[in-house]
Each structure stands twice: as C-alpha cells, then as structure tokens.
Scaffold this active site. Sequence first.
Site, PDB file in Angstrom:
ATOM      1  N   GLY A 240      -1.541 -24.936  -5.878  1.00 58.47           N
ATOM      2  CA  GLY A 240      -2.832 -24.728  -6.517  1.00 58.47           C
ATOM      3  C   GLY A 240      -3.105 -25.768  -7.586  1.00 58.47           C
ATOM      4  N   TYR A 241      -2.094 -26.066  -8.385  1.00 57.63           N
ATOM      5  CA  TYR A 241      -2.241 -27.063  -9.441  1.00 57.63           C
ATOM      6  C   TYR A 241      -2.543 -28.433  -8.849  1.00 57.63           C
ATOM      7  CZ  TYR A 241      -1.161 -29.803 -13.626  1.00 57.63           C
ATOM      8  OH  TYR A 241      -1.237 -30.666 -14.695  1.00 57.63           O
ATOM      9  N   ALA A 242      -1.800 -28.812  -7.799  1.00 55.18           N
ATOM     10  CA  ALA A 242      -2.024 -30.112  -7.169  1.00 55.18           C
ATOM     11  C   ALA A 242      -3.434 -30.200  -6.589  1.00 55.18           C
ATOM     12  CB  ALA A 242      -0.978 -30.352  -6.084  1.00 55.18           C
TER      13      ALA A 242
END
Length: 256
Positions: A160-162
């Site tokens: 999700g962060y990427a």
Amino acid sequence: MGVLDLFRLDGKVALVTGCRRGIGMAMAEALAEAGADIIGVSRSLEAAGSLIEERVKAQGRKFHGYACNFADRNSVRQFLEKVNSEHPVIDILVNNAGTILRKPAAEHPDEYWDEVMETNLNSQWMISREIGKRMVERGSGKIIFTASLLTFQGGITVPGYAASKGAIGQLTKALANEWSAKNVQVNAIAPGYIATDNTTALRQDPVRNPSILSRIPAGRWGEPDDFKGTVVYLASKASDYVTGSIVVVDGGWMGR
C-alpha cells in the site's frame, strides 16, 4: 537581488502537514527560519504548546496549529473549510503527512491498504486541489510533496505504501503540467532511509539494518535536518523554473 535573497521567505505563509515530528518538523522549522509564518497540521497536534510551535516562534515567526485525521475524508474537508476561512492566502503547501503499515502482500488486509491510501494519497490530493486552486487564481504558489524511494522501487511488505508513493510521483507531475503556466510550481522530495519513527522497525532489524547501510554510499541513515535546505529551495524564488521534479535526498542510494 543577491543570490542568497532568492531563498528568503519573508512575508510568506506555509502550510506543513505532518509537522509534529520527524521530517515534517524539520521542514516547518526550516521554512520559519527562512522567514515564513507556519500553519502546522498533524493528526494529534496540540492546539497550543507543541514542540514545533515553540521552535517556529523561536525564529520570530507566527504559528497556527490544527489537528486533522488524514485517513478520514470528513476530517480533511472540515480542516480545509476552517483553514481556508482563517488563512485565505497560503503561499507554500508542504504535503508531508503519511503513514506506513507493514505486512506481506498475501496477508495485507484491506484496512491497511485503505488507511495508507487515504492518508498518503487521497487527503494530499484533496488538500492540493483546494489550496492549489487559490494559488492558481492568484498566479503564485509552491506545492511540495513528500515522495519516497518507493516512488521508484517496490519495497518489501509495504504494498500500500509503495502504491501510494508511486502515485504521489505521478500526481506531482500531473499538477505541474496543469499549473506551471499559472506560476505555481509543484515538486516532490523523495527521502531515502531516514532515522524517524516510521523506520524504527528497520533500524532495529538485525538483518535489514546492515543490509540497508551497506548500500548507502554516504554510510549512514539520513536525519530530518537533511531536508531543511531542499525544502527551502523548493519553496523559494530560487526554484521558480523547477517544476514536476522529484528531488531525491537519499545519501546516494538511487545512484548505487
């Protein structure tokens, strides 16, 4: 105007999200030192007496603090309504607030994905749109996003962060393409591996920590203060012909 005067921010107002600690705090402090008054907003920022307020006022600048849950769109809308009413002119917007939730992709729950996307991408889009439209109307403004090495790379156990940081890189370029002709410059800063709360788990990992350090040519984790010069540059007249760029501050990681 002397070259050093290009970096002065006297009379400017800067809104910095995620300013309560880490990179955001360092950025807000730097902008204040360069002459800007600061509007600070974080999820749990104290109404008065915060450390960042003390640091900004120590520079002789004004500070206005707000709390906003960036994972809640209603909270973001309410914040925008209030801040636009109380501060109709915002010259500099630093979209720094963010979160990271770690779990392997096959086990990564929807709740993690949604919270990260709302905080790191959707709220930043909403804030940029509403503050940015006023900059466009005035014909002047600076918007600075905090991107990441994972704007370029995939990372491990943080899908999700990427995804959110990859999108921030594209949003930076999309807004720059539309608003540069209106004298609104939109850029991003991509931190490398920095010693903040978000990287505590990595720095304590007996395998990942030495692996990361071995790839950084500078031979150390970055510090929040490493971003002071870059944010002042992108917020000032010194960068008036720089837009749509992602400036990497990583101790050489991406060049390795």
